[in-house]
Design an enzyme around this catalytic site. Structure first.
Site, PDB file in Angstrom:
ATOM      1  N   PRO A 198       0.809  -1.181   0.000  1.00  0.00           N
ATOM      2  CA  PRO A 198       0.000   0.000   0.000  1.00  0.00           C
ATOM      3  C   PRO A 198       0.855   1.248   0.000  1.00  0.00           C
ATOM      4  O   PRO A 198       1.762   1.404   0.803  1.00  0.00           O
ATOM      5  CB  PRO A 198      -0.779  -0.093   1.289  1.00  0.00           C
ATOM      6  N   GLU A 199       0.492   2.090  -0.892  1.00  0.00           N
ATOM      7  CA  GLU A 199       1.049   3.442  -0.895  1.00  0.00           C
ATOM      8  C   GLU A 199      -0.020   4.345  -0.293  1.00  0.00           C
ATOM      9  O   GLU A 199      -1.011   3.843   0.250  1.00  0.00           O
ATOM     10  CB  GLU A 199       1.410   3.846  -2.337  1.00  0.00           C
TER      11      GLU A 199
END
Length: 289
Positions: free
Chosen positions: A2-3
């Site tokens: 996840p960014e």
DNA sequence: CATACGACCTGAGTGC
DNA sequence: TGCACTCAGGTCGTAT
């Protein structure tokens, strides 16, 4: 994993089920996830009885805010964790995920930390690759944590002047600068590639050789791409899901990420993959200069 | 100080 | 079916 857009989506999805709930217990099947404090006993003692007051995000960190314990102070061992408010700070790294699941149900695969709640539900942090970390700390300790203290601004708080100053003094390639969390926080491999395509800039261009106009265009591209990704609920490549198991939608809007060998959406030239800053980077050799 | 690169983990996918 | 190999959303420690 996840960014920024994925963690933002998770934070928004978790809040309704967590805010107002009381922590009744902590279990850590894998102690490696406990970055600080490092013992299960310290976690259980400091967190039990506290009420979740908010869920937020900074950079790629998910923050769960906890209110005062019913009977604060006086316990030996970790006096700094007897403060009025504490936070869980989770970093999902590559494969971290969250679930809200019934406490009496079998835990999800790769469950590393389970926060038992007073409504019979549990917040479960799972992580196949075991890179993810969880911290339980005071607001002061969070601010003092070097990783947190050196984070750059969120993309929409980055000013053109600060971006210009940061890029003009960097000799390294622009892709590496976008991935540097101390310059601007929250960008990872996907959104770096997507932003560079949107701005028409090759990932291996030295940052300081970009024109002022290119830098301006790149910042605007980052902000636009991140904004659209949040609106789409993030990107699912393989592991990422919201706590309800829902996939993101932004992967359907990718222009270049993961598309090496396919035609450029702008000019139909074949997209190329290359290692830049140690990461696979996909770009159009014709549209990106 | 800035930069580059392997290490940290576990699995999925590919090719033989 | 099995094995060897490569690759994966991120950060960190060490060497240069």
């Amino acid at each position: 994993m996840p960014e920024l857009p994925e963690v933002e989506t998770i934070a928004r999805a978790l809040a309704p089920g967590l805010v107002g709930r009381v922590v009744v217990g902590i279990e850590a099947p894998d102690r490696k996830v406990l970055a600080a404090p490092k013992t299960r006993a310290a976690w259980a003692r400091a967190a039990a009885g506290r009420t979740v007051t908010a869920v937020s995000r900074r950079a790629k960190l998910l923050l769960v805010h906890l209110g005062p314990a019913p009977a604060p102070g006086s316990l030996p061992g970790a006096p700094d964790l007897d403060e009025d408010t504490l936070l869980f700070a989770f970093h999902l790294k590559m494969t971290g995920r969250f679930h809200i699941a019934p406490t009496d149900a079998p835990p999800p695969a790769y469950a590393r930390l389970l926060v038992r709640l007073d409504d019979g539900q549990s917040l479960v942090f799972s992580d196949m690759r075991r890179f993810g970390t969880a911290r339980l700390l005071t607001p002061q300790a969070l601010s003092d944590w070097p990783f947190y203290a050196t984070l750059g601004p969120e993309p929409w708080d980055m000013t053109p002047e600060a971006f210009e100053a940061a890029l003009s003094r960097r000799t390294t390639r622009i892709k590496a600068v976008l991935l540097d969390q101390t310059v601007m926080a929250g960008i990872g491999n996907i959104y770096a590639d997507e932003s560079l395509f949107a701005a028409g800039i090759r990932p291996d261009t030295p940052a300081k050789s970009l024109s002022a106009g290119q830098r301006q265009k790149l910042l605007a591209a980052v902000q636009a791409v991140i904004g659209r990704a949040i609106a789409a609920g993030g990107s699912t490549i393989r592991d990422y899901r919201t706590p309800d198991g829902v996939e993101g939608g932004f992967q359907h809007q990718f222009t270049v990420y993961g598309k090496a060998g396919e035609p450029c959406p702008g000019c139909r030239a074949v997209l190329v993959a290359a290692k830049v800053a140690g990461r696979t980077s996909t770009f159009c050799p014709h549209c990106q200069k």
